[in-house]
Scaffold this motif. Structure first.
Motif, PDB file in Angstrom:
ATOM      1  N   PRO A  88       0.820  -1.219   0.000  1.00  0.00           N
ATOM      2  CA  PRO A  88       0.000   0.000   0.000  1.00  0.00           C
ATOM      3  C   PRO A  88       0.851   1.266   0.000  1.00  0.00           C
ATOM      4  O   PRO A  88       1.953   1.276   0.553  1.00  0.00           O
ATOM      5  N   SER A  89       0.342   2.303  -0.629  1.00  0.00           N
ATOM      6  CA  SER A  89       1.043   3.592  -0.655  1.00  0.00           C
ATOM      7  C   SER A  89       0.040   4.668  -1.043  1.00  0.00           C
ATOM      8  O   SER A  89      -0.817   4.437  -1.894  1.00  0.00           O
ATOM      9  N   THR A  90       0.150   5.812  -0.430  1.00  0.00           N
ATOM     10  CA  THR A  90      -0.613   6.990  -0.887  1.00  0.00           C
ATOM     11  C   THR A  90       0.367   7.994  -1.480  1.00  0.00           C
ATOM     12  O   THR A  90       0.340   8.307  -2.663  1.00  0.00           O
ATOM     13  N   ARG A  91       1.288   8.492  -0.648  1.00  0.00           N
ATOM     14  CA  ARG A  91       2.178   9.585  -1.055  1.00  0.00           C
ATOM     15  C   ARG A  91       3.182   9.188  -2.130  1.00  0.00           C
ATOM     16  O   ARG A  91       3.368   9.917  -3.109  1.00  0.00           O
ATOM     17  N   THR A  92       3.862   8.088  -1.921  1.00  0.00           N
ATOM     18  CA  THR A  92       4.931   7.725  -2.858  1.00  0.00           C
ATOM     19  C   THR A  92       4.315   7.473  -4.231  1.00  0.00           C
ATOM     20  O   THR A  92       4.814   7.964  -5.253  1.00  0.00           O
ATOM     21  N   PHE A  93       3.198   6.738  -4.224  1.00  0.00           N
ATOM     22  CA  PHE A  93       2.529   6.450  -5.494  1.00  0.00           C
ATOM     23  C   PHE A  93       2.054   7.745  -6.155  1.00  0.00           C
ATOM     24  O   PHE A  93       2.358   8.010  -7.329  1.00  0.00           O
ATOM     25  N   ARG A 141       7.485  -0.549  -5.552  1.00  0.00           N
ATOM     26  CA  ARG A 141       7.529  -0.784  -4.104  1.00  0.00           C
ATOM     27  C   ARG A 141       7.217  -2.248  -3.887  1.00  0.00           C
ATOM     28  O   ARG A 141       6.268  -2.779  -4.466  1.00  0.00           O
ATOM     29  N   HIS A 174      14.279   3.285   1.495  1.00  0.00           N
ATOM     30  CA  HIS A 174      13.277   4.112   0.812  1.00  0.00           C
ATOM     31  C   HIS A 174      14.054   5.344   0.320  1.00  0.00           C
ATOM     32  O   HIS A 174      13.905   6.449   0.840  1.00  0.00           O
ATOM     33  N   GLN A 177      12.409   8.707  -0.512  1.00  0.00           N
ATOM     34  CA  GLN A 177      11.888   9.395   0.683  1.00  0.00           C
ATOM     35  C   GLN A 177      13.034  10.170   1.339  1.00  0.00           C
ATOM     36  O   GLN A 177      12.867  11.325   1.729  1.00  0.00           O
ATOM     37  N   PRO A 308       7.459  11.277   7.622  1.00  0.00           N
ATOM     38  CA  PRO A 308       7.275  10.788   6.245  1.00  0.00           C
ATOM     39  C   PRO A 308       5.791  10.567   5.929  1.00  0.00           C
ATOM     40  O   PRO A 308       5.424  10.495   4.754  1.00  0.00           O
ATOM     41  N   LEU A 309       4.974  10.447   6.995  1.00  0.00           N
ATOM     42  CA  LEU A 309       3.541  10.146   6.886  1.00  0.00           C
ATOM     43  C   LEU A 309       3.364   8.764   6.237  1.00  0.00           C
ATOM     44  O   LEU A 309       4.229   8.345   5.479  1.00  0.00           O
ATOM     45  N   PRO A 310       2.313   8.022   6.466  1.00  0.00           N
ATOM     46  CA  PRO A 310       1.143   8.422   7.238  1.00  0.00           C
ATOM     47  C   PRO A 310       1.398   8.432   8.747  1.00  0.00           C
ATOM     48  O   PRO A 310       2.266   7.707   9.227  1.00  0.00           O
TER      49      PRO A 310
HETATM   50  N1   CP Z   1       6.016   8.179   3.150  1.00  0.00           N
HETATM   51  C1   CP Z   1       5.486   7.157   2.431  1.00  0.00           C
HETATM   52  O1   CP Z   1       6.199   6.286   1.910  1.00  0.00           O
HETATM   53  O2   CP Z   1       4.124   7.192   2.359  1.00  0.00           O
HETATM   54  P1   CP Z   1       3.220   6.158   1.562  1.00  0.00           P
HETATM   55  O3   CP Z   1       3.388   4.809   2.241  1.00  0.00           O
HETATM   56  O4   CP Z   1       1.802   6.693   1.673  1.00  0.00           O
HETATM   57  O5   CP Z   1       3.718   6.103   0.153  1.00  0.00           O
END
Ligand code: CP
Length: 353
Positions: A88-93, A141, A174, A177, A308-310
């Motif tokens: 799963p990913s929000t930001r990186t994707f 990823r 990462h 990041q 780095p979130l989340p």
């Molecule tokens: N910081 C980071 O890798 O966020 P995601 O998991 O949402 O991509």
């Protein structure tokens, strides 16, 4: 494209290659003396970092006008990229996807391996090799440590190699990041990352972002690190050894309130319980490692609070209003830093002006 010495020589088999040290591997992931596959934070030296930061700054200013945005989006309109995110990913994707679009790169994606022919028994290696038949770059990823590296190694032995860019590999690395985190430090401190005390907090044992950021700090002078974590999730010995070898001073402590007073940057992380094999996270009191509103009175006026979130609960939401909380900016910096990296890998960074 002219290959480097390492790429022209016979490449060792995977078992031999995998056991080599990172510094020995790096030439295999370069071409024309430029980074080609982005897999390890150790590939990013200071000269390249500063070049990418300047490129990212230029990208964000040039694209403020329609003419500028149109120019930038014409630079790689002949290229296609695949985003293969098996975790799963929000930001990186999202940031890679939008960075690709800023540069005019067309994108395709797999975010759920149950929709790929892996369910029919195709190996992940064959799956990724298949992508390279259609695209010019693979951004990936993967939960398995070393798999992204293995993909790049494999791809470089084929007749149609394409660059592999890591969007997060197991618990190990990462690198992009770390790139955007350092870009955030660079922008927060007017281009000056030297002479900083950086406090990393949380689950340091299983956090790939803090590992990659620690590696990148070798590029800066007089940086000191403090690692604040529950005893169960202390930074791993390989990173501590790396810091000793590069004369980067560090301390380990559970006294968050004590160490935050002298921090120039506080880098918060969440507990990484997706890596639990047998409930290791259960029973660990994580609350001493939260950044709370009252801490704003303790930290320096110039300190930046990063993540780095989340996030879950490790930064109180009311902290977001403080100008020292830069994690939302950090997230946006990721799109520009990743666009700069892709422009560099495709060799159009010199055309952004
Ligand atoms: N910081 C980071 O890798 O966020 P995601 O998991 O949402 O991509």
């Amino acid at each position: 494209m002219q290959r480097t010495q390492a790429m022209t020589s016979v490449q060792p088999d995977w078992e031999t290659f995998h056991k080599m040290g990172t510094s020995q591997k790096i030439p295999y992931f370069s071409k024309d003396n430029r980074l080609y596959d982005c897999l390890f934070a150790q590939q990013l030296n200071r000269e390249l970092l500063e070049h990418l930061f300047r490129t990212a700054d230029t990208l964000r200013s040039v694209t403020r006008t329609k003419d500028g945005a149109d120019h930038v989006s014409s630079l790689l309109s002949d290229k296609r990229a695949m985003l293969y995110f098996a975790q799963p990913s929000t930001r990186t994707f999202m940031s890679f996807l939008n960075a690709a679009h800023v540069l005019g790169i067309k994108t395709s994606e797999i975010r759920d391996t149950s929709t790929s022919s892996e369910v029919k028994g195709e190996t992940p290696e064959d799956t990724v090799r298949t992508f390279s038949s259609y695209v010019d770059m693979i951004i990936m990823r993967h939960p398995a440590p070393g798999f992204v590296e293995k993909t790049a190694w494999l791809m470089n032995r084929t007749g149609r190699p394409v660059p592999i860019v890591s969007g997060g590999s197991g618990k190990d690395q990462h690198p992009t990041q770390a790139l955007l985190d350092t870009y955030t430090l660079y922008r927060s401190f007017n281009g000056e990352v030297d002479n900083k005390h950086i406090v990393m907090v949380g689950d340091l044992k299983r956090g790939r972002t803090v590992r990659s950021l620690s590696y990148l700090m070798k590029n800066y002078r007089n940086v000191s690190l403090s690692f604040v974590s529950p005893k169960e999730f202390r930074m791993e010995a390989d990173i501590l050894d790396f810091l000793r070898r590069h004369n980067i001073p560090f301390t380990e402590t559970e006294d968050f309130a004590g160490v935050m007073k002298t921090a120039d940057a506080i880098y918060m992380t969440r507990i990484q319980d997706e890596h639990d094999k047998s409930g290791e996270s259960k029973g660990v009191d994580y609350s001493p490692f939260y950044f709370r509103k009252e801490h704003l009175d303790i930290i320096k006026k110039t300190c930046v609070i990063m993540h780095p979130l989340p996030r879950r609960h490790e930064i109180e939401v009311t902290v977001d209003e403080d100008p020292r909380a830069v994690f939302w900016r950090q997230e946006r910096n990721g799109m520009w830093a990743r666009a700069a990296l892709m422009a560099y890998i495709f060799g159009v960074d010199g055309k952004i002006a």
